[in-house]
Design an enzyme around this catalytic site. Structure first.
Site, short mmCIF file in Angstrom:
data_model
loop_
_atom_site.label_atom_id
_atom_site.label_comp_id
_atom_site.label_asym_id
_atom_site.label_seq_id
_atom_site.Cartn_x
_atom_site.Cartn_y
_atom_site.Cartn_z
N ASP A 15 0.87 -1.19 0.00
CA ASP A 15 0.00 0.00 0.00
C ASP A 15 0.91 1.25 0.00
OD1 ASP A 15 -2.27 1.67 0.16
OD2 ASP A 15 -2.23 1.69 2.33
N TYR A 47 -1.09 8.58 -2.08
CA TYR A 47 -1.21 8.30 -3.51
C TYR A 47 -2.39 9.03 -4.13
CZ TYR A 47 2.09 4.33 -4.01
OH TYR A 47 3.19 3.53 -4.12
N CYS A 78 -4.45 -1.48 -1.97
CA CYS A 78 -4.67 -0.05 -2.18
C CYS A 78 -5.63 0.11 -3.36
CB CYS A 78 -3.32 0.59 -2.48
SG CYS A 78 -3.42 2.34 -2.92
N CYS A 191 -11.20 3.00 0.35
CA CYS A 191 -9.76 3.26 0.54
C CYS A 191 -9.36 2.42 1.74
CB CYS A 191 -9.52 4.74 0.81
SG CYS A 191 -7.85 5.12 1.38
N THR A 192 -8.23 1.72 1.63
CA THR A 192 -7.87 0.77 2.69
C THR A 192 -7.46 1.47 3.99
OG1 THR A 192 -5.65 0.61 1.75
CG2 THR A 192 -7.26 -1.06 1.07
N HIS A 193 -7.24 2.77 3.95
CA HIS A 193 -6.97 3.50 5.20
C HIS A 193 -8.24 3.65 6.05
CE1 HIS A 193 -3.12 4.66 3.39
NE2 HIS A 193 -2.77 5.21 4.54
N1 DGL Z 1 -4.86 3.25 0.91
C1 DGL Z 1 -5.00 3.73 -0.40
C2 DGL Z 1 -6.29 3.32 -1.07
O1 DGL Z 1 -6.84 2.29 -0.76
C3 DGL Z 1 -4.44 5.05 -0.82
C4 DGL Z 1 -4.36 6.16 0.15
C5 DGL Z 1 -3.46 7.26 -0.34
O2 DGL Z 1 -2.25 7.06 -0.32
O3 DGL Z 1 -3.97 8.28 -0.80
O4 DGL Z 1 -6.77 3.98 -1.95
#
Ligand code: DGL
Length: 270
Positions: A15, A47, A78, A191-193
């Site tokens: 990620d 990202y 991600c 989003c995985t965050h």
């Molecule tokens: N964790 C990521 C996702 O699932 C990206 C977060 C980021 O770096 O903006 O989209």
């Protein structure tokens, strides 16, 4: 030197930062005897505001780092990297199982009764062709609202998960959607965050709204692919995790380890 059998090699999970740990956790639940390398591109997070070209380059570099480490499969944990570069990566490495993750719009919309669904993700994910196609497919089965929430990635990277600042950021975002009667049936964590800030999201949208994320589906797909290619480990002991990041910072690895422990402690699934 003893050569390691292919099935005993680690699975690479990648990620931009700490978010992918929410997917790693599901993988570990489903495949506890596998070894993992978790690679965070901490030098380039977030990202979500980057161009497709940049995302392709960064995703390729991260995947190649993992391939050099000898992984038998990769999970792009991600949504942003998957939608921008997942296909290109698969074409470049057809021999390797490469699994991605996408916003769980389908189960949310198909939960019935023409639901009102809020899809939270990064700008880059919501801008992609892949997401537009997903919307096109389900637009008649629910009222779908897309909410870019890049600030949540920053909060999570800073370890700020359920503070008033986080809640108020979410509240403002939801308010901006002007949803009639503020009635939300489902929220998609695209989003995985975002699973890390789930309780803050629930406190804003209300417990009645169902929350969906793609982590379980991605982990199941990894299991299915490894099984089909006879790549599941036959190890009998619990696997290990090797933490890595593109900054080469031991402190970041420690933080990542702590985030996994936190996530495990706050959910029923171990
Ligand atoms: N964790 C990521 C996702 O699932 C990206 C977060 C980021 O770096 O903006 O989209």
């Amino acid at each position: 030197m003893k050569t390691i059998q292919k099935k005993d090699r680690p699975i690479g999970v990648f990620d931009s930062g700490l978010g992918g740990i929410s997917v790693l956790k599901e993988l570990m639940y489903l495949l506890p005897r596998e070894n993992y390398i978790f690679y965070a591109d901490a030098a380039h997070t977030p990202y979500g505001e980057r161009s497709i070209e940049e995302l392709e380059a960064l995703t390729t570099r991260a995947a190649e780092t993992l391939i050099q480490e000898g992984v038998k499969a990769i999970l792009i944990a991600c949504n942003t990297a998957t939608s921008a570069a997942g296909q290109a990566l698969r074409e470049k490495h057809p021999e390797l199982p490469i699994i991605g993750i996408e916003p769980a719009v389908k189960p949310a919309v198909l939960s019935g009764g023409h639901p009102t669904v809020v899809v939270m993700a990064t700008h880059a994910t919501l801008r992609q062709e892949k997401y537009r196609k997903l919307l096109e497919k389900y637009k008649n089965q629910g009222n779908i609202y897309s909410l870019p929430a890049p600030g949540l990635v920053t909060f999570v990277e800073q370890g700020e998960l359920d503070t008033e600042a986080v809640r108020s950021y979410i509240r403002e975002g939801i308010k901006g959607l002007s949803i009639p009667d503020n009635k939300i049936d489902a929220v998609v964590l695209g989003c995985t965050h975002f699973p890390f800030v789930r309780s803050a999201i629930e406190s804003v949208v209300g417990k009645e709204a169902n929350v969906y994320d793609g982590a379980q589906g991605a982990a199941q797909e990894m299991k299915r692919r490894l099984k089909a290619q006879e790549l599941l480990s036959e190890r009998t002991e619990t696997g290990t995790i090797l933490w890595q990041n593109s900054k080469g910072e031991e402190a970041y690895n420690k933080k990542a380890e702590g985030m996994l422990a936190l996530l495990k402690a706050h959910t029923l699934r171990e």
